[in-house]
Design a protein around this motif. Structure first.
Motif, PDB file in Angstrom:
ATOM      1  N   LYS A  48       8.630  11.128   3.070  1.00  0.00           N
ATOM      2  CA  LYS A  48       8.159  10.410   4.266  1.00  0.00           C
ATOM      3  C   LYS A  48       7.829   8.960   3.919  1.00  0.00           C
ATOM      4  N   LEU A  49       7.178   8.747   2.790  1.00  0.00           N
ATOM      5  CA  LEU A  49       6.847   7.383   2.373  1.00  0.00           C
ATOM      6  C   LEU A  49       8.106   6.564   2.087  1.00  0.00           C
ATOM      7  N   ASN A  50       9.111   7.217   1.516  1.00  0.00           N
ATOM      8  CA  ASN A  50      10.381   6.526   1.277  1.00  0.00           C
ATOM      9  C   ASN A  50      10.987   6.022   2.578  1.00  0.00           C
ATOM     10  N   GLN A  51      10.930   6.875   3.604  1.00  0.00           N
ATOM     11  CA  GLN A  51      11.458   6.471   4.911  1.00  0.00           C
ATOM     12  C   GLN A  51      10.602   5.352   5.507  1.00  0.00           C
ATOM     13  N   ASP A  52       9.280   5.469   5.389  1.00  0.00           N
ATOM     14  CA  ASP A  52       8.378   4.419   5.895  1.00  0.00           C
ATOM     15  C   ASP A  52       8.655   3.095   5.188  1.00  0.00           C
ATOM     16  N   ARG A  53       8.870   3.178   3.888  1.00  0.00           N
ATOM     17  CA  ARG A  53       9.162   1.976   3.091  1.00  0.00           C
ATOM     18  C   ARG A  53      10.448   1.324   3.573  1.00  0.00           C
ATOM     19  N   THR A  54      11.485   2.109   3.770  1.00  0.00           N
ATOM     20  CA  THR A  54      12.758   1.570   4.241  1.00  0.00           C
ATOM     21  C   THR A  54      12.611   0.946   5.617  1.00  0.00           C
TER      22      THR A  54
ATOM     23  N   ARG B 150       0.833  -1.205   0.000  1.00  0.00           N
ATOM     24  CA  ARG B 150       0.000   0.000   0.000  1.00  0.00           C
ATOM     25  C   ARG B 150       0.865   1.252   0.000  1.00  0.00           C
ATOM     26  N   ILE B 151       1.947   1.233   0.758  1.00  0.00           N
ATOM     27  CA  ILE B 151       2.885   2.358   0.733  1.00  0.00           C
ATOM     28  C   ILE B 151       3.444   2.539  -0.679  1.00  0.00           C
ATOM     29  N   ASP B 152       3.809   1.440  -1.317  1.00  0.00           N
ATOM     30  CA  ASP B 152       4.324   1.503  -2.682  1.00  0.00           C
ATOM     31  C   ASP B 152       3.276   2.066  -3.643  1.00  0.00           C
TER      32      ASP B 152
ATOM     33  N   ALA C 111      19.010 -23.672   4.968  1.00  0.00           N
ATOM     34  CA  ALA C 111      19.929 -24.815   4.964  1.00  0.00           C
ATOM     35  C   ALA C 111      21.328 -24.434   5.437  1.00  0.00           C
ATOM     36  N   GLY C 112      21.551 -23.171   5.725  1.00  0.00           N
ATOM     37  CA  GLY C 112      22.856 -22.725   6.212  1.00  0.00           C
ATOM     38  C   GLY C 112      23.865 -22.458   5.116  1.00  0.00           C
ATOM     39  N   ARG C 113      23.405 -22.539   3.846  1.00  0.00           N
ATOM     40  CA  ARG C 113      24.338 -22.292   2.737  1.00  0.00           C
ATOM     41  C   ARG C 113      24.599 -20.804   2.533  1.00  0.00           C
ATOM     42  N   LYS C 114      23.666 -19.986   2.945  1.00  0.00           N
ATOM     43  CA  LYS C 114      23.833 -18.529   2.947  1.00  0.00           C
ATOM     44  C   LYS C 114      23.423 -18.014   4.319  1.00  0.00           C
ATOM     45  N   TYR C 115      23.896 -16.829   4.640  1.00  0.00           N
ATOM     46  CA  TYR C 115      23.494 -16.239   5.919  1.00  0.00           C
ATOM     47  C   TYR C 115      23.111 -14.784   5.694  1.00  0.00           C
ATOM     48  N   MET C 116      22.271 -14.298   6.580  1.00  0.00           N
ATOM     49  CA  MET C 116      21.802 -12.925   6.458  1.00  0.00           C
ATOM     50  C   MET C 116      22.749 -11.973   7.179  1.00  0.00           C
ATOM     51  N   LYS C 117      23.043 -10.902   6.513  1.00  0.00           N
ATOM     52  CA  LYS C 117      23.825  -9.816   7.111  1.00  0.00           C
ATOM     53  C   LYS C 117      23.131  -8.535   6.695  1.00  0.00           C
ATOM     54  N   VAL C 118      22.382  -7.961   7.610  1.00  0.00           N
ATOM     55  CA  VAL C 118      21.518  -6.839   7.281  1.00  0.00           C
ATOM     56  C   VAL C 118      22.170  -5.537   7.716  1.00  0.00           C
ATOM     57  N   TYR C 119      22.243  -4.599   6.780  1.00  0.00           N
ATOM     58  CA  TYR C 119      22.758  -3.268   7.080  1.00  0.00           C
ATOM     59  C   TYR C 119      21.605  -2.268   7.057  1.00  0.00           C
ATOM     60  N   LYS C 120      21.517  -1.466   8.087  1.00  0.00           N
ATOM     61  CA  LYS C 120      20.515  -0.404   8.084  1.00  0.00           C
ATOM     62  C   LYS C 120      20.832   0.559   6.941  1.00  0.00           C
ATOM     63  N   GLN C 121      19.798   1.097   6.326  1.00  0.00           N
ATOM     64  CA  GLN C 121      19.994   1.987   5.182  1.00  0.00           C
ATOM     65  C   GLN C 121      20.643   3.308   5.584  1.00  0.00           C
ATOM     66  N   MET C 122      20.354   3.764   6.797  1.00  0.00           N
ATOM     67  CA  MET C 122      20.974   5.000   7.306  1.00  0.00           C
ATOM     68  C   MET C 122      20.834   6.157   6.326  1.00  0.00           C
ATOM     69  N   LYS C 123      19.612   6.368   5.871  1.00  0.00           N
ATOM     70  CA  LYS C 123      19.367   7.487   4.954  1.00  0.00           C
ATOM     71  C   LYS C 123      19.709   8.797   5.666  1.00  0.00           C
ATOM     72  N   MET C 124      20.459   9.645   5.002  1.00  0.00           N
ATOM     73  CA  MET C 124      20.972  10.846   5.643  1.00  0.00           C
ATOM     74  C   MET C 124      20.115  12.075   5.381  1.00  0.00           C
ATOM     75  N   TYR C 125      19.373  12.087   4.250  1.00  0.00           N
ATOM     76  CA  TYR C 125      18.681  13.319   3.884  1.00  0.00           C
ATOM     77  C   TYR C 125      17.504  13.635   4.798  1.00  0.00           C
TER      78      TYR C 125
END
Length: 205
Positions: free
Chosen positions: A78-84, A47-49, A175-189
């Motif tokens: 604002k929607l861009n930030q909500d989406r992120t 819905r945001i999209d 299955a452990g073949r890949k792992y998640m490494k999540v980086y915050k977007q840290m939008k600066m504007y």
């Protein structure tokens, strides 16, 4: 076990169709899913999209009042930030889901997290909806319809590929073949302490 794309894409379609009942960016969101469930977040994400999609259309009106355009631009930001924020929340769902997986020694990290693939799938649902509308138009030339039909075929193939890639990624994580490494977007504007225009203005006061 149901694949995640088979669970998520129908929710995106439902949200897209619900939005176009009124086709109004100011229509309140009536999310039919249990609050904080993954389906709830998927519906909200789309819905945001959808709202942002149509605001982007509106702001491109060459006759738009500049004051109104600025207001819409602020709303899009604002929607861009909500989406992120929502994408990061969906990634938290996946992190929790796979938290007990034993990661294999040769496991690799993916170029994007699962939720950012989900983000692309949500937007793809909107693209397919609107391209289908173009194919069904009666007030345009056959050439226009033909071009849009070809684009729709491409989008449909892209949907198939993206669904398969997302499901394969989740299978690999499980299955452990890949792992998640999540980086915050840290939008600066949007951050008044990081955007030099904003903190510069503050210093001038």
């Amino acid at each position: 076990m149901e694949k995640f794309s088979a669970k998520s894409y129908p929710v995106f379609e439902e949200s897209t169709n619900d939005y176009h009942i009124t086709d109004d960016v100011d229509t309140p969101i009536r999310n039919p899913y249990r609050e904080k469930s993954i389906e709830y977040y998927l519906y909200l994400k789309n819905r945001i999209d959808a709202i942002q999609w149509h605001l982007e259309d509106i702001i491109r009106d060459t006759a738009i009042d500049p004051v109104k355009a600025l207001s819409i631009k602020r709303r899009i930001d604002k929607l861009n930030q909500d989406r992120t924020d929502l994408v990061e929340l969906i990634d938290s769902y996946f992190l929790d889901k796979y938290r007990d997986v034993t990661v294999l020694p040769d496991a690799t990290v993916n170029t994007e997290s699962p939720a950012w693939a989900v983000d692309r799938l949500s937007i793809l649902a909107l693209k397919i909806y609107h391209m289908q509308r173009e194919v069904e138009r009666k007030d345009v030339s056959e050439e226009h319809v033909g071009k849009c039909r070809l684009k729709l075929e491409t989008l449909t193939e892209q949907k198939k590929d993206l669904c398969a890639a997302l499901d394969r990624l989740l299978e690999d994580i499980g299955a452990g073949r890949k792992y998640m490494k999540v980086y915050k977007q840290m939008k600066m504007y949007n951050d008044p302490s990081l955007n030099p225009v904003l903190y510069g203005n503050k210093q001038d006061v």
